[in-house]
Design a protein around this motif. Structure first.
Motif: not given
Lengths: 163, 611
Positions: B133-141, B155-159, B176-180, B183-193
């Motif tokens: 993929p093309r990779v970027e970091h945006r809003d802790s994601a 992720t729940s941790h700043d890693v 605990p360490f949580t990863c979320v 996936v967005a297909d032909r639509e905007p990504l939804v960032y979930v806490d």
């Protein structure tokens, strides 16, 4: 068509005829195995889950909607002071594109029996969502829908222009 | 080292699914649907096809693994030097009406005993070209993009996480360490806490548990049946109701062999068997949804019944082998698409009409359109049953006269006649079905039965038998205790025995492909069913228990099993196997409750020969 204004009598009669032409093209495409897009069924299942009853109700709804859209065509012909088959066809092309890109995809948000692409296990909707350009109903669906709408517009242009 | 097929767990949201190994690695996940391109494809595409691994950093022993109660949330516990590390994971299925991504994978590591170091290896690659993929970091994601598709990892941790570069995170008891992954297909990504995603997963878990509570508490082997029903539901594509045969492609039926097929499609046969399974446990909505899918999906092909379809009822893309994909355990080719779609399989009509009859018999009056469709299928059978077909096993050689196909054709006409008893049908049409049904019986009994061996055969005049014939006691073709039924069951047991409770579906090496495939698991469950329906339920019960012991540690089943090693083979998990398991349990229940109440043994309308 004259420059005197909107042809109400022509609209009343030819709107029905043009909708019948559009329906005929869609049904022919279904019978030929080109598309599963069934507008009377989709519209009618808003009021009943029985496919046969839905088709009857949906056909009436479809005629009413077709008549409503015909008003837009008649008004456009009046504004441009001409009603020709090619202008009708162009309007039909635009109409078909808007229907595919905007109206049909919008149905999932309002239709009580149509699932969305986000449907989960709790969904009791049984109609599959049309998807982008209604492609879920068959890869040739956009072509069929555009052809049907061009036929609708062409019929209106021809019939209203002949008056 | 290759992870055993049975070591994989299924995560799913009824739109797509992921397979996660006992090493904490998601090695298979297609997006945004079951039949989409894989974003993690290591299962059959090696490391270059991507994975998403969460696991202890140092070598650790896995001590426990299982679904949390009757839910789709999976929990894996490792024992490390510094204490336990627990991975809890699942996909959120119910996202309608909420601003959540349509595909959301939630994975949480917790360390109840003390700080434990874990590794995060997030390496998505897309499609057959395994594109980075093309990779970027945006809003802790972390956001990975490929034109129309994007995947975000929060992720729940700043890693700091970089695709393809394992990162280390310390998990503590209080955090605990949580990863979320969304996936967005032909639509905007939804960032979930992370916390919101975890809450959604727990809500889902409660919904699945509530769904399972509605299943009859008195079912025999209820735990296994519930896991099978959950698996069937997870493999049903909710937007259209299509039952996916399996979420994978090209898991081999012979390790290192060429019997690798793409099962990410829907077979009308599976939908029909699913109707029976869900009806049997009182899940009416699921049964009706399968019939609705059948009606909608087959519309372009009627009155012909396609062998298999995409999730939206289209023809699959042409079958092709993927270049450069090494396959599972060096089993190549890795195929996309399935050429069986072009076959003529007569038996499919029988399954579908039987399912319609079962719904009708259960009190669900068929809509006029439904009945017209079914009647059209019956007409097709009446017109074509004299032709050879490819048969249920989709063997890619010349068509032949399969006896099982003819029996299912008889079933199709028989069930059509039964339904016609209370649905409007022209008398001439019904007479034609009755005539053809009678002709079928004569032909099957004359050409499909081996008088010397006392068994029905695989095809006319063939010396082979066929495990598909185990459906015989269920059809009403003969009384379940008739000598011909008993003889056929015994011949299958004798001639197709693969050791223990296992059966080959037909004699090994009799399909024109190299290598000997494994034992075919649905056939073993059909044997349980056949024994239960023919008055041998004690044998069936023992067999069923043996089969349960061969399931994966999570209660999942592939299509086949290697009789020598008990390793699962073929696509995984397999809907047909799980549906057959449910049917077998239902048959055992029926045998316990009312040994003579099998619906199939009821007298048929329109006596045969009364043309």
């Amino acid at each position: 068509m004259t420059g005197a204004g909107l042809d109400w009598a022509g609209w009343a009669v030819f709107g029905l005829l043009a909708t019948a032409v559009l329906t005929g093209v869609m049904i022919s495409a279904q019978l030929a195995g080109l598309s599963r897009l069934d507008l009377p069924l989709i519209l009618g299942t808003v009021v009943t889950p029985d496919p046969d009853r839905a088709r009857a109700a949906g056909s009436v709804i479809h005629l009413v909607l077709g008549q409503g859209f015909a008003l837009g065509y008649a008004a456009t012909f009046a504004l441009l002071d001409q009603a020709t088959w090619w202008l009708g066809g162009l309007l039909g092309l635009l109409h078909g594109a808007v229907a595919l890109a905007v109206l049909v995809p919008m149905l999932v948000g309002v239709h009580p029996r149509m699932a969305t692409e986000r449907a989960g296990p709790g969904s009791t909707a049984v109609l599959e969502p049309p998807g982008l350009l209604a492609l879920n109903y068959g890869t040739q669906t956009p072509l069929v829908a555009l052809t049907a709408h061009v036929a609708y517009g062409t019929a209106l242009g021809l019939l209203l222009g002949a008056r | 080292m290759t992870v055993a097929i049975e070591d994989y767990g299924l995560l799913g949201d009824t739109r797509t699914a992921a397979l996660v190994g006992s090493d904490g690695s998601v090695d298979w996940m297609c997006v945004p649907r079951f039949d989409g391109p894989p974003v993690f494809g290591r299962l059959v595409g090696c490391a270059a096809a991507g994975r998403f691994r969460l696991a202890p950093r140092r070598p650790a022993q896995m001590t426990r693994r299982g679904y949390r109660g009757d839910s789709a949330t999976l929990e894996t516990t490792w024992h490390t030097d510094s204490g336990r590390l627990v991975l809890t994971e699942g996909m959120v299925a119910e996202v309608a009406g909420r601003l959540l991504p349509a595909t959301m994978l939630v994975r949480r590591l917790s360390a109840p005993d003390g700080p434990v170091e874990a590794v995060v290896d997030f390496d998505p690659r897309l499609g057959d070209r395994r594109r980075r993929p093309r990779v970027e970091h945006r809003d802790s994601a972390l956001v990975c993009r490929w034109s129309r598709l994007a995947v975000a990892l929060r992720t729940s941790h700043d890693v700091s996480i970089q695709p393809g570069r394992p990162s280390v995170v310390t998990v503590t008891p209080d955090r605990p360490f949580t990863c979320v992954m969304s996936v967005a297909d032909r639509e905007p990504l939804v960032y979930v806490d992370a916390q919101a995603a975890w809450d959604s997963l727990q809500d889902d878990e409660r919904r699945w548990q509530a769904w399972c509570e509605g299943i009859d508490r008195c079912l025999p082997y209820r735990e296994a049946v519930v896991r099978s029903l959950l698996t069937l539901r997870l493999l049903t594509y909710s937007p259209s109701g299509a039952p996916v045969a399996a979420p994978t492609t090209s898991l081999p039926e012979v390790l290192g062999g060429v019997r690798n097929w793409d099962y990410r499609y829907a077979w009308p046969r599976d939908a029909s068997i699913g109707i029976d399974a869900f009806l049997g446990v009182g899940k009416q909505d699921e049964a009706r949804a399968f019939l609705a899918w059948l009606l909608s999906a087959t519309r372009l092909d009627r009155p012909r019944l396609p062998v298999l379809l995409t999730l939206y009822g289209k023809r699959p893309t042409p079958e092709r082998g993927l270049t450069g994909w090494p396959g599972y355990a060096a089993s190549t080719p890795v195929r996309w698409g399935n050429a069986a779609a072009d076959q003529h399989q007569l038996d499919g009509y029988g399954w579908v009409l039987d399912a319609a009859w079962r719904l009708s018999d259960a009190g669900h009056r068929l809509y006029g359109e439904t009945w017209r469709t079914m009647a059209g299928f019956a007409d097709q059978v009446a017109a074509r049953w004299r032709e050879p077909d490819a048969g249920i096993w989709e063997v890619r050689s010349d068509n032949t006269h399969h006896v099982h196909s003819k029996l299912m054709a008889w079933l199709a006409l028989d069930r059509a006649l039964r339904i016609s008893g209370h649905h409007r049908t022209p008398a001439r049409r019904a007479r034609r079905w009755a005539t053809e049904r009678a002709a079928l019986r004569v032909e099957i009994e004359r050409r499909g039965f081996d008088e010397v061996r006392g068994t029905y055969t695989r095809s006319y005049g063939s010396p082979d038998t066929d495990a598909a014939l185990l459906v015989l006691p269920l059809l009403g073709f003969h009384p379940p205790d008739s000598p011909r039924v008993r003889g056929t069951i015994d011949a299958v047991i004798r001639e197709l025995d693969a050791g223990g409770p296992l059966l080959y579906r037909y004699p090994p090496r009799h399909d024109g492909l190299p290598g000997i495939e494994g034992a075919f698991l649905p056939c073993s469950f059909w044997l349980v069913q056949a024994l239960a329906r023919s008055g041998r339920s004690t044998e069936g019960d023992a067999l069923f228990r043996d089969l349960l012991s061969l399931g994966s540690p999570l209660g999942l089943y592939a299509e086949e099993l290697d009789p020598a090693t008990s390793r699962h083979l073929g696509n995984f998990p397999q809907a047909l196997t799980h549906a057959a398991l449910v049917q077998a349990a239902l048959a055992l229940r029926a045998a316990r409750e009312e040994p003579h109440a099998e619906p199939a043994s009821r007298p048929a309308l329109h006596a045969e020969g009364a043309a």
